[in-house]
Structures are given as C-alpha cells and as structure tokens.
Scaffold this active site. Structure first.
Site, PDB file in Angstrom:
ATOM      1  N   GLY A  28      13.849  58.461 -19.735  1.00 22.12           N
ATOM      2  CA  GLY A  28      15.151  58.071 -20.259  1.00 22.12           C
ATOM      3  C   GLY A  28      15.142  58.032 -21.778  1.00 22.12           C
ATOM      4  O   GLY A  28      14.081  57.960 -22.413  1.00 22.12           O
ATOM      5  N   CYS A  29      16.320  58.063 -22.382  1.00 22.65           N
ATOM      6  CA  CYS A  29      16.415  58.127 -23.848  1.00 22.65           C
ATOM      7  C   CYS A  29      15.965  56.823 -24.497  1.00 22.65           C
ATOM      8  O   CYS A  29      15.108  56.831 -25.393  1.00 22.65           O
ATOM      9  CB  CYS A  29      17.826  58.508 -24.271  1.00 22.65           C
ATOM     10  SG  CYS A  29      19.135  57.507 -23.538  1.00 22.65           S
TER      11      CYS A  29
END
Length: 322
Positions: free
Chosen positions: A129-130
C-alpha cells in the site's frame, strides 16, 4: 519482449502504469481490460496518453497471451478474479490491491528494500500500500537493528488521488480544496501490513511496540508526507548513518542531509528520508509519490526484479522543480 496484461485499466494507478510501460524498453502491452470502457481507446480515459499509444480497452482477457498480469481493480476484486479464472502455468502476477499482502496463496510482499531476493524468485507478488510503503521505509532500518523498541507515532498526509477515480463526499474538488482532515484514525487498513512486516523484521519473539497512525487528507493531488516519531537514545547523526548503511544498495530510497519536500519526489519512483533528533526523540520524515513508489512505479520495479531486468529499467522519472 515481456507481454503485459492489465486488469482494471481505467483507474488512476492503471493510468500511471500504462504511462510507464508504453515507454519501457522491454515491455509490450498485450491488452488492457476495462469492462466499462471496452472498445474505447486508452487515451479516451487517460487523455495524457494521446499520441503515446493506440491501445484500446478490452472486456475479455487472454491470460495465456501475457507473461505478466497486473491486477489494478479495487480491494477484494483480485481474489474474486482468481475464483473465476484459471492461473496459467508460468504467468507472473502483480496485485496492486490489498488482497494478498499477508502473503497467502504463495504471494510475496513486494517491498524491494526489504525482500529483494524473494521478489526476484517470485511468481506472485502483492504490491504494498502507499501509506504502508512510506511508513515502512521510514522505520525499517530501526526495526532491522532491533532499535524500534518504543511507541511510534505517525502522522501522514496523502493526496486526493489516493482515494481513486470515483469521486465521493470527501474527495471531490470543492470539499478537498483549501481543506485538511483526518480519517480512519488508528484504524487505517495499511496498519495491518505495517505492523505485520515490522514485527517480522524487528523482534519476532518480543513483539512490536505500538504503532499509532493518524492519516490525513491533503489539499493536493499526489504524494505522501510521513512524519514518524519515537523515543531513542540515538543521535540524528548516528541514525542517519544507520539509515544510509541500510539503504546503500536501494535503487530508489535515499537519505537526505536536509529536510525533504513533497515536490522532491512527485512524478518519481523515489522515497526520500530525513532524520532529526529532539529531546531524546527521533523524528523521521519520509516522502513518496503515492501513485508511483506507492503503487504503479513500485509495481514496475517489482516486475523488473521478477523478470531479471535491472531494477531501474523504464523508471527514469524526474521530479519537476515547480
């Protein structure tokens, strides 16, 4: 040439992925799937690609006609896709959703600064995920040295593209403009992979200290700025040396000797880190582009590793000064 297929090709991350891959010297995009846009040109949706490709979206996919497939649909849709399709032998899969980030079904968690050798041998990969990318890169060196022993408090602000293409009450321009707000305080879904992985790296027998995370929505389109604070007896100089040693072979993660800005990394696959010490507390700043190092750029970085290419191939992306 590596033949690539893309599932869910109409979203922001897929648009960035196509932007990279049309200029990748070792890649041919075989097909780009989007049920809602089937038959339309890719540039009808991703208008910035006008002049770069004549590729059209398709509805049906030819998995046997690809060497690598990127899954760019929403969370939960990747597992559903494989319940409806058979995975051909030899096909490499890179999932940009959160479905396989716990590494079940043979998936490898794709943070190259941590698991490069495992990624090189992987056939199935779960792209991080970012927020998780930026926060883990801010804390990994401390965890690896078993120096992450005290409570960690993280505040991180993200651009509006992190919420995806479809507008909502908290993402449309008139609400987001000139505004900042928190959301999912202490409950963000990326905490699951952050705590899991840092716990593995740090001290599996003793457990990980609490990692408290306050996510914020920013008044800008792309990028993530992380500020992580934890008590430590380390000086800023000693911590910076530790980080530089840890990331000395990293292709895209660098430790800065001066404070970092979001504009230093937007439109690049870089992560830049800066470390301060104040009254026995380390403050680690970490900045990335959420669509690139936080999503599609890192996915291509992982594809390069999985396919035996130099890690930076096709990722010579430069930040703008303004």
């Amino acid at each position: 040439m590596i033949k690539v297929g893309i599932i869910g090709a109409a979203g922001y991350t897929a648009g960035e992925l196509i932007r990279i891959l049309v200029n990748h010297p070792e890649v041919e995009i075989a097909w780009a799937q989007s049920s809602s846009n089937a038959g339309n040109k890719v540039y009808d949706v991703h208008q910035g690609l006008l002049g770069d490709t004549e590729l059209a979206f398709c509805e049906d996919v030819d998995l046997k006609g690809a060497d690598v497939v990127f899954l760019c649909s929403g969370h939960g849709k990747s597992e559903a896709f494989w319940k409806e399709h058979e995975l051909p032998e030899g096909l490499k899969v890179i999932d940009l959703a959160q479905d396989f980030r716990d590494e079940h079904d043979g998936y490898v968690y794709g943070l190259p600064e941590w698991q490069k050798e495992k990624i090189q041998a992987a056939a199935r990969l779960a792209n991080p995920g970012c927020f998780a990318t930026a926060i883990q890169l801010a804390l990994l060196p401390l965890a690896a040295m078993h120096a992450l022993t005290e409570e960690v408090n993280v505040t991180a602000i993200t651009g509006s593209t992190g919420a995806g293409v479809k507008p909502g009450a908290t993402t449309h321009f008139s609400w987001r403009n000139n505004n900042i707000s928190t959301y999912k305080v202490f409950e963000h879904q990326h905490l699951i992979e952050i705590r899991r992985n840092l716990g593995i790296v740090s001290q599996p027998t003793l457990g990980l200290p609490p990692v408290n995370f306050v996510p914020m929505r920013g008044d800008f389109a792309r990028g993530i700025f992380v500020s992580a604070t934890t008590e430590s007896d380390m000086t800023a100089e000693a911590a910076a040396k530790l980080y530089k040693d840890y990331y000395k072979d990293a292709a895209f993660t660098f430790v800065s000797d001066r404070p970092v800005d979001l504009k230093d990394v937007v439109n690049t696959n870089k992560c830049l880190i800066y470390i301060e010490e104040h009254d026995g507390k380390l403050v680690i700043s970490s900045v990335i582009d959420n669509l690139l190092k936080g999503a599609s750029g890192q996915a291509v970085q992982n594809m390069n590793l999985m396919c035996g290419l130099p890690e930076k191939t096709g990722l010579n992306l430069k930040a703008s000064a303004f």
